[in-house]
Scaffold this motif. Sequence first.
Motif, PDB file in Angstrom:
ATOM      1  N   TYR A 518     -20.881 -19.203 -49.705  1.00 33.78           N
ATOM      2  CA  TYR A 518     -21.244 -19.356 -48.301  1.00 33.78           C
ATOM      3  C   TYR A 518     -22.577 -20.080 -48.177  1.00 33.78           C
ATOM      4  N   MET A 519     -22.683 -20.947 -47.167  1.00 28.88           N
ATOM      5  CA  MET A 519     -23.925 -21.707 -46.969  1.00 28.88           C
ATOM      6  C   MET A 519     -24.050 -22.101 -45.511  1.00 28.88           C
ATOM      7  N   ALA A 520     -25.270 -22.472 -45.117  1.00 35.67           N
ATOM      8  CA  ALA A 520     -25.488 -22.979 -43.761  1.00 35.67           C
ATOM      9  C   ALA A 520     -24.810 -24.334 -43.608  1.00 35.67           C
ATOM     10  N   ALA A 521     -24.252 -24.587 -42.438  1.00 36.26           N
ATOM     11  CA  ALA A 521     -23.581 -25.864 -42.178  1.00 36.26           C
ATOM     12  C   ALA A 521     -24.550 -27.019 -42.416  1.00 36.26           C
ATOM     13  N   GLY A 522     -24.099 -28.013 -43.148  1.00 42.11           N
ATOM     14  CA  GLY A 522     -24.915 -29.188 -43.440  1.00 42.11           C
ATOM     15  C   GLY A 522     -25.436 -29.224 -44.854  1.00 42.11           C
ATOM     16  N   LEU A 523     -25.593 -28.049 -45.491  1.00 42.68           N
ATOM     17  CA  LEU A 523     -26.121 -28.019 -46.859  1.00 42.68           C
ATOM     18  C   LEU A 523     -25.186 -28.735 -47.830  1.00 42.68           C
ATOM     19  N   ILE A 524     -23.890 -28.657 -47.565  1.00 42.28           N
ATOM     20  CA  ILE A 524     -22.916 -29.261 -48.470  1.00 42.28           C
ATOM     21  C   ILE A 524     -23.100 -30.775 -48.574  1.00 42.28           C
TER      22      ILE A 524
END
Length: 693
Positions: A518-524
Amino acid sequence: MLLALLVGQLQHRRTNFVINPTTTIMLYPDQVKVDGDWLSGVGQVKDGKILVSATVTKKQKQQINQGHLLVLTALEGEVEPIAPATNYGQFNSQQYYASKNIWQQVKLKTCQMRIRAGGIADHVHHWRFALQSYFSQMPKILGFFSSELFLGESLTRDSQVILDNYRNLGVIHILSISGLHVGIYTLVISIICSYLKLTEEEAFGCCLVVLILGILLSNGQAGFIRASLTYFLGKVFKFKGVRLAHFDLLGLACLLHLALNPRLLLGLGALLSYVLALGLELTSQMTSFKRSLALNFLLTPLLLLYFFQFNVLTIFFNLLVVPYFNWVVMPVTVINLVVFATIPNVALFFEDVLVISEGLIGKLSATRLGLLTFGKINWWQCLLLLALTAIWLLLVNDQGLTKRLRQRLMKVILFMYVIFFALIHFPLTGQVTFIDVGQGDSILVTTPFPRRVYLIDVGGRLNFGKRKITPQVNQITVPLLKAQGISKIDGIFVSHQDADHVGDLGPLLEQVKVGKLYMAAGLINNPSFRKRIAGKVRNNQLVQLLAGKQVIEPQVHFNVVYPLKPGRGENEDSLSLMFKLANKTWLFTGDLGQAGEQEIMTKYGLAVNYFKLGHHGSRTASNPDFLQNLQPDLVFISAGRNNRFGHPHPETLATLQSYHIPWVSTQDCGMITWTYGPLMRPQFNYFLPVIKK
């Protein structure tokens, strides 16, 4: 035992090293490692030994490379005790060095170095240094086996891969310098002496000289000393016409060894060596297959106490690897040792053979076939299992006892293993644990049975130098998980891209199964982050989150309170989570700054019981109004000891004090664990014995 206790009390003195104008440290070059411009090793001081680390100049490297005794003077630096482990399951350097009578370490800022001619000891250490240099010129795998088999040490950090492969298959013991080497040395020398028509006493004298040299070259390897003492005592009693049982011979060797080193059995190597030797005596009447099975059964409690796992197929891997080792590795290593200086090209052929063989062993190890992550048992559980297993082996040898009695005892032993396994793998309690990863964040969250496992960030060492460093997760997080019997993580929450939060994600993904990331949107979209996870997770495992979303798990709901919009994975975009366990609310905000905290306060107006202080206690996070609004019962600071940023900042601590908010830090407490469960009142435990602030 009385002799051992007496000698232990007489030699309980510890080194009390201090730096003054006349202080000197002596270093033998074979006990020094130089990595770039960084030196580390064991130094000799007036009343004992001390760990030494220092930066070295080009001239000083040249002095080290001459291979003679080094004298350090004009010292400037800090002296401190060797730090203990600060996390459950972590390797305890303090205990390890205590077994070697080393209690302090000195970090030198500057020093002067000169070479000094020494006596016999200097010559022995010079030979070891020469062998180290000789082995380092060999191809990598040949150099590794040569160093392990003749010096009892690993040449480089890269050797850890081979060691891990052998350990996962349960055949690590074949790399130890012990009875096999003593048996080979004495057999070869006896044959030569017989050919030369020497008497048995003269052959014994020749063997004794070679064994003493072997002890010196192996730097006092416990297994080699044990086997040498047993051989020496057996021969002496034979010459004197005294008959001594093998058990008594082993016991006498152990007592003499303890007299030489009262802290001997604090070291795992010595412990395994003597238990294995005892097992060999207890199983002397068994067939080879049954004997191997029984020995592995005897050693299992020690493996669980120190490594938390064992391979149930070890007996079969021994049948595969041991013949390969005896008939390929050892002959190739010995032949190469002799001819490498004159015919170095032969080593290339040998290396190709070993590359193929070790590659196959590596692939077999990578399957983790038969490898069981059992978890860490307590010392008394280990002692109980060892004692019962030894009694069972004695009963097997006693034909006068009924088979039914032996079977009952075996059932009791197996029942205990099942109970200990169940207590570890099916816990009635859950936890929120702040892992002490130094300057970084890593929080372990588990639930009671059926246990679910989550991580919030994974830590990672900030590397400001040029030295290659071992991933911190290998030394801290992975052992912690194994000690708790955890082989799979259901979800990892990544707050943002900084190395101290996500730097060890790649190595962790390579070693532990992970369900979701799981990660904050945009980190990917961050190239650096994508590089960390490339080839290690599938796209369907990646989940992007924004404020307002929930991750609903069976026993816990993770509520996302930040960020409000997609970002670039920086501090200002830190993924912030809130969840409730046992009616207590927790909040984690990564390295979120005061502006982000203000947005959370405006949107949600939260009140929580426990809060991880933002950005390791930096002045840039945890706004006073935000803290007042949260009204936490306790806050936590995850920061490294003596970190270069000065975290936690005095301004932040002053704010906490002004609002009468208590706080604890991993700097002081080590690992911090909050335990809860349906049958208990939640409580905090601190790994280090410190007073809560």
